[in-house]
Structure formats: C-alpha cells, structure tokens
Design a protein around this motif. Sequence first.
Motif, PDB file in Angstrom:
ATOM      1  N   ALA A  20     -86.152 -22.381  75.164  1.00  0.00           N
ATOM      2  CA  ALA A  20     -85.512 -22.962  73.983  1.00  0.00           C
ATOM      3  C   ALA A  20     -85.067 -21.869  73.012  1.00  0.00           C
ATOM      4  O   ALA A  20     -83.981 -21.936  72.437  1.00  0.00           O
ATOM      5  N   HIS A  21     -85.912 -20.865  72.805  1.00  0.00           N
ATOM      6  CA  HIS A  21     -85.576 -19.749  71.917  1.00  0.00           C
ATOM      7  C   HIS A  21     -84.337 -19.004  72.424  1.00  0.00           C
ATOM      8  O   HIS A  21     -83.422 -18.698  71.644  1.00  0.00           O
ATOM      9  N   LEU A  22     -84.298 -18.721  73.704  1.00  0.00           N
ATOM     10  CA  LEU A  22     -83.151 -18.019  74.294  1.00  0.00           C
ATOM     11  C   LEU A  22     -81.865 -18.812  74.119  1.00  0.00           C
ATOM     12  O   LEU A  22     -80.799 -18.241  73.852  1.00  0.00           O
ATOM     13  N   ALA A  23     -81.947 -20.130  74.248  1.00  0.00           N
ATOM     14  CA  ALA A  23     -80.765 -20.969  74.073  1.00  0.00           C
ATOM     15  C   ALA A  23     -80.269 -20.920  72.631  1.00  0.00           C
ATOM     16  O   ALA A  23     -79.055 -20.880  72.373  1.00  0.00           O
ATOM     17  N   GLU A  24     -81.198 -20.913  71.691  1.00  0.00           N
ATOM     18  CA  GLU A  24     -80.825 -20.810  70.276  1.00  0.00           C
ATOM     19  C   GLU A  24     -80.137 -19.481  69.985  1.00  0.00           C
ATOM     20  O   GLU A  24     -79.105 -19.423  69.320  1.00  0.00           O
ATOM     21  N   VAL A  25     -80.723 -18.398  70.476  1.00  0.00           N
ATOM     22  CA  VAL A  25     -80.168 -17.065  70.240  1.00  0.00           C
ATOM     23  C   VAL A  25     -78.774 -16.943  70.864  1.00  0.00           C
ATOM     24  O   VAL A  25     -77.836 -16.430  70.242  1.00  0.00           O
ATOM     25  N   LYS A  26     -78.638 -17.413  72.101  1.00  0.00           N
ATOM     26  CA  LYS A  26     -77.362 -17.303  72.800  1.00  0.00           C
ATOM     27  C   LYS A  26     -76.249 -18.024  72.063  1.00  0.00           C
ATOM     28  O   LYS A  26     -75.103 -17.549  72.022  1.00  0.00           O
TER      29      LYS A  26
END
Length: 308
Positions: free
Chosen positions: A129-135
């Motif tokens: 979820a964090h990676l999706a937000e950052v991307k």
Amino acid sequence: MAFEDIASAKAFAPAHITGFFEVHDHNDPLRKGSTGCGIVLNAGIETTVFCGEGIEKTEISLNGQRVEGQTIRTVAEALTDSPVKVECKAEIPIESGLGASGAGALGTAYALNSVLGLNLTANRLNQVAHLAEVKNSSGLGDVAAQSLGGIVIRKTPGAPGIGIYDRIPSGEENVWCVVLGELSTSSVLNRKEKVESINLAGETAMNKLMEKPTMENFMLCSREFSIETGLSDDKIAEVIEAVESADGIASQAMLGNTVFAMAQKPEDNEIADVLSDFGNVLQYRINTGSVKLVRKNRKVQTYLNTRS
C-alpha cells in the motif's frame, strides 16, 4: 447471461489526519516517505474485492461510481495478474486531507490477501500500500499511521517495517472536521518550492513536539506548521480562530482544505456548534485500532454485469 461464481472479501481501513510533516525523498521507494505526526480516525473506507474467471478487466468504484483509482489499481497489479473488481465505500470525504487514498490502498491489499489466499504478513501488505501511494504521489505517511492507530509520530521515513514510529498515548477523544473544499495531495507534493518550505516547518514542529509529546502540543505544533508553510488560507485561519474562541484547539488537515479540531475539555460539543457556521460538521473519534477484515473470503453467485 449465466451466473458466475465470484469470490469476495471485505476489509476496513481507517482515515488519518496529518497535522504536520516533512518530506524525505529516496531512490528506494520503501524508504521514501515522510516524518511527522497525525491522528487515526474511527471512520474510513470499506473495500470489497471480487475475483473470478468471469471478470475480464480490473474495475474500481467509489460509492457506486466508476473511478480510475490509480493507487488502488497499483495495489491490485502488485498482488495479482488477474483482473479484479474493487468496490470502495467511503465514510469520509475524498481529497480533503483524511488519508482516503491510503485507506483504499490498505483495504484493497488486505481484502486481496484474503480472497486470493496469498498468506502475506501485515507488514508486507502495508508495504504494498505504501509503495502504491509513493508511486502515484497520493501520500507519503498515511499508510504507516493507518497500520498502527492512535496518535502516531513518524520518527523516521519509510514503509511499515522500515520506518520508526511512536505514539502519543490517548483515548478515543472526539475529533471534529469541517471541509472547506478539495485539495489534491499530488498538486502540492509535485511543487519543489512548496516542499522546501514544508520541510523547514516540519522539522521545527517535530522538535517542538518531542520536547512535550502530548495531544495538546501536537495540535499547537500543527497549527504553527499550517501557518508557517502558507498552506492555510484566510478562511482556514478564520475557522481556527473561531474554535480557539470556544476554548478548543484546531489546525489544518495535511494535505487538505479541511480544519480539524479537538476540545480542551472532554465531550465539549460547543466546538461542533462553532464549526457549523462554516459548513457541515463531521464528528469522529480517535481510533486506537487499525486495518481489519470485515468479511473473509467467500463465494457468491452473481451476474457479473450487475457490477459494471
């Protein structure tokens, strides 16, 4: 048309209000994020995921309306090669600084983990979820706080399992909000000059908070941050002053055109009366819990075209 067997799972993820923050860039997206402090709320987003051979393409809806949902789509693509249907029901306003994208990303990750039997740990799902937000530049620190609950201090940046977090002890105190309009997180995070002013004010706020890590000081540090960064406009300043005249404390939700307020005295509903002069008042409580499965993997018979 024939009935199809569709497996589904549902998860809830709470909203999160950031009071102040500092942006930390990094080549590794797992280590990219923000430091700061914020409050997790008892309302959020309920996400239901549907999987089955009859689903031909990934589709995402929010409160019954089809949306692009790029952050959620990124989560789905990270966890499965198969198309899925994702239905989000929001109990909070969108693009208002309440961490809606992080809540949707987390709910999708946890529901997919259940429906597909992926057997991933909470840390791994939180990282997806964090990676999706950052991307997608939709958030930097909401997921970390939402995965914990309470009043969360993000002491070092990075995804859950990498960043270092602490909490200010609290009960389930009331939090009132009034939304004055929408503000896209990416519209601020993609402006270099604004990020620089945010980082200067964010570092100052963190130092002041750690000298006295209390809920009241968090609110005061947040208010100073909103003023020093120039993120708060005259209307927001007017609302904050009105709350203070009623012996409350208020600040701006980051990043959103929203004021959130707390009472100096428990159950002081005068705060809600003051805020009602500026718009519809939303009342929540601090949520000391986190993400949870509402319904585990099950199969239902349904017409696929009724969900298109």
